[in-house]
Each structure stands twice: as C-alpha cells, then as structure tokens.
Scaffold this active site. Structure first.
Site, PDB file in Angstrom:
ATOM      1  CG  HIS A  65     -10.032   1.226  -7.805  1.00 27.24           C
ATOM      2  ND1 HIS A  65      -9.789   0.085  -8.527  1.00 27.24           N
ATOM      3  CD2 HIS A  65      -8.940   1.402  -7.026  1.00 27.24           C
ATOM      4  CE1 HIS A  65      -8.599  -0.401  -8.212  1.00 27.24           C
ATOM      5  NE2 HIS A  65      -8.067   0.377  -7.287  1.00 27.24           N
ATOM      6  CE1 TYR A 118      -7.523  -0.892 -12.933  1.00 24.80           C
ATOM      7  CE2 TYR A 118      -8.763   1.052 -13.616  1.00 24.80           C
ATOM      8  CZ  TYR A 118      -8.560   0.015 -12.731  1.00 24.80           C
ATOM      9  OH  TYR A 118      -9.373  -0.114 -11.635  1.00 24.80           O
ATOM     10  CD  GLU A 155     -12.471   0.519 -10.979  1.00 25.32           C
ATOM     11  OE1 GLU A 155     -11.887   1.267 -11.792  1.00 25.32           O
ATOM     12  OE2 GLU A 155     -11.859  -0.251 -10.216  1.00 25.32           O
ATOM     13  CB  THR A 187     -18.945   5.295  11.861  1.00 25.20           C
ATOM     14  OG1 THR A 187     -17.854   4.589  11.268  1.00 25.20           O
ATOM     15  CG2 THR A 187     -18.401   6.270  12.883  1.00 25.20           C
TER      16      THR A 187
HETATM   17  C1  HEM Z   1      -6.689   0.526  -3.552  1.00 21.93           C
HETATM   18  C2  HEM Z   1      -6.007  -3.280  -6.401  1.00 21.93           C
HETATM   19  C3  HEM Z   1      -5.436  -0.381 -10.204  1.00 21.93           C
HETATM   20  C4  HEM Z   1      -5.595   3.426  -7.248  1.00 21.93           C
HETATM   21  C5  HEM Z   1      -6.540  -0.748  -4.007  1.00 21.93           C
HETATM   22  C6  HEM Z   1      -6.609  -1.906  -3.178  1.00 21.93           C
HETATM   23  C7  HEM Z   1      -6.413  -2.973  -3.969  1.00 21.93           C
HETATM   24  C8  HEM Z   1      -6.220  -2.492  -5.305  1.00 21.93           C
HETATM   25  C9  HEM Z   1      -6.419  -4.422  -3.535  1.00 21.93           C
HETATM   26  C10 HEM Z   1      -6.840  -1.905  -1.671  1.00 21.93           C
HETATM   27  C11 HEM Z   1      -8.317  -1.827  -1.438  1.00 21.93           C
HETATM   28  C12 HEM Z   1      -8.672  -1.437  -0.036  1.00 21.93           C
HETATM   29  O1  HEM Z   1      -8.089  -0.497   0.498  1.00 21.93           O
HETATM   30  O2  HEM Z   1      -9.575  -2.055   0.513  1.00 21.93           O
HETATM   31  C13 HEM Z   1      -5.788  -2.819  -7.676  1.00 21.93           C
HETATM   32  C14 HEM Z   1      -5.551  -3.665  -8.829  1.00 21.93           C
HETATM   33  C15 HEM Z   1      -5.386  -2.848  -9.896  1.00 21.93           C
HETATM   34  C16 HEM Z   1      -5.534  -1.494  -9.416  1.00 21.93           C
HETATM   35  C17 HEM Z   1      -5.506  -5.170  -8.786  1.00 21.93           C
HETATM   36  C18 HEM Z   1      -5.099  -3.193 -11.326  1.00 21.93           C
HETATM   37  C19 HEM Z   1      -5.605  -4.206 -11.960  1.00 21.93           C
HETATM   38  C20 HEM Z   1      -5.439   0.909  -9.740  1.00 21.93           C
HETATM   39  C21 HEM Z   1      -5.275   2.080 -10.550  1.00 21.93           C
HETATM   40  C22 HEM Z   1      -5.314   3.155  -9.716  1.00 21.93           C
HETATM   41  C23 HEM Z   1      -5.503   2.649  -8.379  1.00 21.93           C
HETATM   42  C24 HEM Z   1      -5.111   2.086 -12.068  1.00 21.93           C
HETATM   43  C25 HEM Z   1      -5.179   4.612 -10.049  1.00 21.93           C
HETATM   44  C26 HEM Z   1      -4.124   5.142 -10.497  1.00 21.93           C
HETATM   45  C27 HEM Z   1      -5.885   2.950  -5.989  1.00 21.93           C
HETATM   46  C28 HEM Z   1      -5.978   3.794  -4.829  1.00 21.93           C
HETATM   47  C29 HEM Z   1      -6.319   2.961  -3.760  1.00 21.93           C
HETATM   48  C30 HEM Z   1      -6.396   1.628  -4.297  1.00 21.93           C
HETATM   49  C31 HEM Z   1      -5.748   5.285  -4.802  1.00 21.93           C
HETATM   50  C32 HEM Z   1      -6.506   3.336  -2.306  1.00 21.93           C
HETATM   51  C33 HEM Z   1      -5.152   3.271  -1.750  1.00 21.93           C
HETATM   52  C34 HEM Z   1      -4.929   4.004  -0.507  1.00 21.93           C
HETATM   53  O3  HEM Z   1      -5.805   4.753  -0.083  1.00 21.93           O
HETATM   54  O4  HEM Z   1      -3.814   3.858  -0.034  1.00 21.93           O
HETATM   55  N1  HEM Z   1      -6.318  -1.126  -5.295  1.00 21.93           N
HETATM   56  N2  HEM Z   1      -5.780  -1.530  -8.076  1.00 21.93           N
HETATM   57  N3  HEM Z   1      -5.584   1.293  -8.425  1.00 21.93           N
HETATM   58  N4  HEM Z   1      -6.151   1.658  -5.648  1.00 21.93           N
HETATM   59 FE1  HEM Z   1      -6.048   0.095  -6.878  1.00 21.93          FE
END
Ligand code: HEM
Length: 401
Positions: free
Chosen positions: A85, A95, A137, A278
């Site tokens: 993140h 969030y 974060e 890498t």
């Molecule tokens: C990726 C959980 C909130 C944006 C992820 C991943 C998880 C996760 C498990 C995958 C990690 C990985 O690729 O190794 C969560 C949880 C959230 C949360 C539990 C809330 C409590 C948010 C918020 C945003 C966000 C608020 C922004 C709007 C992203 C993005 C990725 C990501 C952009 C990478 C996804 C990708 O590249 O496809 N998150 N997240 N997340 N999260 Fe979150």
C-alpha cells in the site's frame, strides 16, 4: 474497543461472507470504480480483470475479522500488505471509500440476510481493521520520507543504463532525476514503477524488485517482458520497447518485507525460478560485498538457456565467496555437459543433496514453482522460520487457490 456482541456477530458471519467472497468483491469493485474512477490510477487493472486482487483484499478482511479481538495474529500479513500500500500511495482517506463500497456490496449480495445488526457490526470491525493499516502505513510513509535521500510519494528517476540480461529480461539502471542520492534499502525490497502510457486512461503501477545491492549510487530493476500474457505485459512491454537511456519514469521508494537477514550465520540457500531471481541477486551481491564467510548455495531454474539471466554475474559473485555454490538447471535442457547443471525441474532429491537441514532458504518465483519448492523444503525438515519466500501477485492468493 468493540463490544463482545459486535465481535460475536462479526466472527459468526465471516464464514458466510467468505462463501460469497467473489460475488461480494466483484460488486464492491464495480461500484467503487464507477463512483471513484480516480482509484484506477492505483489499482492494477490486470489483476482486476483476472479477479486476483478481488479475492486478495476480501480474504484479508475476512481473515482479519475472524481475529478481530486479537488482530496481532494477522500482523505479519498486515505489514506485508502495508508495504505494498505504501509503495502504491494508498492514503488514510482511501479507507472510508473502500469501507463504504465493501459494506454496500455485502448488503447488496446478502439481501435480507444482512440485518442492520450485522451491517453495523461489520462497519465497526472494518473501522478497526482499517485503523490498523492506517497506523502502520503512516509509520512507513514517515520512515520512507525521513531517511537520507528518501521521499514519500512518487519521484522521477532517470534511466542511466539499459542492459539486456536474457531473451526476456532487461535491466534498467536508475538515478534520481534531480541528482540527489538515492536512499539505501534492504536487499529483497522492491520499488513501484508508475507509468503514464500514451493511450492508457489511467496510470499503471507495477512492483519490481531491486536486483542490485544497496550502497551503489543507482537502483537496478530487471524486468521480464511478459509478451505472451496480455494484458499483464502492458507495463513490461512498454519498458522494454519504449523506455531508453535518458528517459524518466516515476517510482516510489523501496518497500517490502521479504528481506535478507545479515545477522544470521547459518548456511543460506537462494532458490529461484525465472525472473524470481531478482531480489535474490540483491541479497547475493550484498553478501559478496560484506566479505561474509557464510555458506551460500544459489540455485536457479530457468525454462531454457536463452532465458537464463545473470548467469555470469551470479557465477562471478559466487566465485568470490569462500563457501559458495552455484547450481542451475533448465526445464528444457540442451546442454548437460557442465558439472553445474541439473536437468529438468528442481526435485526433492536434488534439494536433499545440496541443502542441509539448518539452511535458511530464500525462495522466489512464480506461484507453482514456489508452492512446489516450499513443500519440498518442508518435507525435508526445514523449519517454517527458515523458509522465506515471495512470489508475484497478491499474497493471499497462495492460500486461496
Ligand atoms: C493490495 C488488503 C485497503 C489499494 C492489497 C492486498 C491485500 C489488501 C491483501 C494484496 C497484497 C499483495 O498483492 O500482496 C486490504 C485490506 C484493506 C485494504 C484488508 C482494508 C482494510 C485498501 C485501500 C486501498 C487499497 C483503502 C486504496 C484505495 C490496494 C492496491 C493493491 C492492494 C492498489 C494492489 C493491488 C493490485 O496491484 O492489484 N490490499 N487493502 N487497499 N490494495 Fe489493499
């Protein structure tokens, strides 16, 4: 703190949500992106269309919810995601948006089954989970900005060299465009590259491991051209074809917790498949620079010789070590004359022959490779603590497949 009632409701309904996981999250993303298209500048569209990210985020919410009264149980996962993140520029104000559309989707999918009591409980629980992420974060942003040469969001980096490493992997050497020194990092960390590709409506972000040791006056990433896997390859193809010496790309400061522990002294094995080598390149170079007397085995598996990157570089580094071995093999071998080769896939017998039980193993590669190697190492009695891995794609997908 949450009331016991709230905790009970959340815990008892988490399995129900899990059952509807994919449906809930597809509705969630669809509605969220419709109302907040600007978030498409952060999310990976390729992962979206594959449904991978969908399950990752939702699964993590459910996993956290099941541990809502003892969130420390999921802390390692939270930290790992928080790194990601931070690298992508996820901010506290995002969030509530995610929360709103996730809750909305739960309501929509569950229909009458989603009573006010259930929705309120989940809303509270989401708030607690979100706060945990936001706090971690915030620290990461601060650390990143405060270290010498560091920065908080994205910064312009100039390509100072571009080197072909194999038929499919090319390295980019990067310096800050404004001439400032780049911050140090831990071997194994990655940067997030953000590109505005002509014809693409939104920015595209991709993580690339740094493939050199810290302490150089440049960063190096080594990118595999994903030619046969559209739409995955949009960014990698653009980098390979259009980004040359003198061009500028944007990147966030190094992040990630798959890092090499220099304090340990036990034998170490680096085991990689394909471009997964890498981050291990960075770890190996760090070891050779530090004059370490450690026992090191570098094992690499590639599809064939043409796509085997860094063969000479690894060999030279390993040769510098007092106790270093370099073993590599091709899934489609055509040269089995050299003593260092093994043929075909990495097998348990092979690992047993070359890795002692007390070895600390760093493993990186595509998911099937990783699953396979981690399983074999486990079977050989290597402890969970000593098997450290990273793979490409959302972390939770390893558990869900
Ligand atoms: C990726 C959980 C909130 C944006 C992820 C991943 C998880 C996760 C498990 C995958 C990690 C990985 O690729 O190794 C969560 C949880 C959230 C949360 C539990 C809330 C409590 C948010 C918020 C945003 C966000 C608020 C922004 C709007 C992203 C993005 C990725 C990501 C952009 C990478 C996804 C990708 O590249 O496809 N998150 N997240 N997340 N999260 Fe979150």
């Amino acid at each position: 703190a949450l009331s016991q009632k709230t905790i009970d409701v959340v815990k008892s309904t988490a399995p129900v949500l899990e059952v509807h996981g994919v449906t809930i999250t597809s509705v969630f993303y669809k509605n969220m992106f419709k109302n907040h298209p600007e978030l498409l500048n952060i999310f990976n569209h390729a992962n979206q269309s594959q449904g991978r990210q969908q399950t990752a985020l939702a699964n993590m919410v459910y996993a956290a919810a099941k541990n809502i009264d003892q969130l420390e149980n999921v802390l390692p996962e939270v930290v790992q995601v928080a790194h990601k993140h931070r690298g992508l520029g996820v901010k506290p104000e995002h969030y509530p948006i995610v929360g709103k559309y996730l809750l909305g989707a739960i309501k929509e999918v569950l229909g009458d089954a989603a009573t006010d009591e259930i929705i309120d409980a989940w809303s509270e629980a989401y708030g607690v989970i979100a706060q945990a992420f936001i706090g971690i974060e915030a620290d990461m942003y601060k650390t990143s900005a405060e270290q010498p040469g560091g920065w908080e969001g994205f910064k312009e980096l100039e390509v100072i060299d571009k080197v072909k490493e194999s038929d499919v992997i090319t390295s980019f050497y990067l310096k800050a465009k404004d001439g400032t020194a780049l911050p140090s990092f831990e071997p194994g960390q990655y940067i997030t590259v953000r590109l505005q590709i002509p014809g693409e409506k939104y920015a595209l972000n991709r993580q690339y491991s740094l493939s050199c040791a810290p302490g150089n006056d440049y960063y190096r990433i080594s990118v595999k051209k994903e030619a046969d896997q559209e739409p995955f390859g949009k960014v990698s193809n653009y980098l390979h074809e259009k980004i040359n010496v003198g061009n500028v790309i944007e990147a966030s400061a190094p992040a990630g917790d798959f890092t090499f522990n220099m304090e340990e002294t036990a034998p170490v094995a680096f085991i990689s498949g394909g471009v997964g080598l890498t981050p291990l390149m960075s770890m190996l170079e760090t070891l050779t620079k530090s004059n370490e007397n450690r026992d090191v085995t570098f094992i690499h598996s590639a599809r064939h010789e043409g796509v085997h990157a860094f063969r000479d570089e690894v060999k030279n580094m390993v040769d510098k070590l007092e106790h270093g071995r370099f073993l590599y093999g091709y899934e489609h071998p055509f040269d089995q004359t050299g003593g260092h080769h093994f043929s075909g896939y990495i097998t348990k017998e092979f690992l047993k022959e070359h890795i002692t039980k007390d070895t600390i193993c760093y493993v990186c590669g595509p998911v099937p490779f990783l699953k396979n190697v981690v399983q074999m190492l486990t079977d050989l009695g290597i402890t969970e603590d000593n098997i450290r891995y990273e793979f490409f794609g959302p972390a939770m997908s390893l558990q869900t497949n």
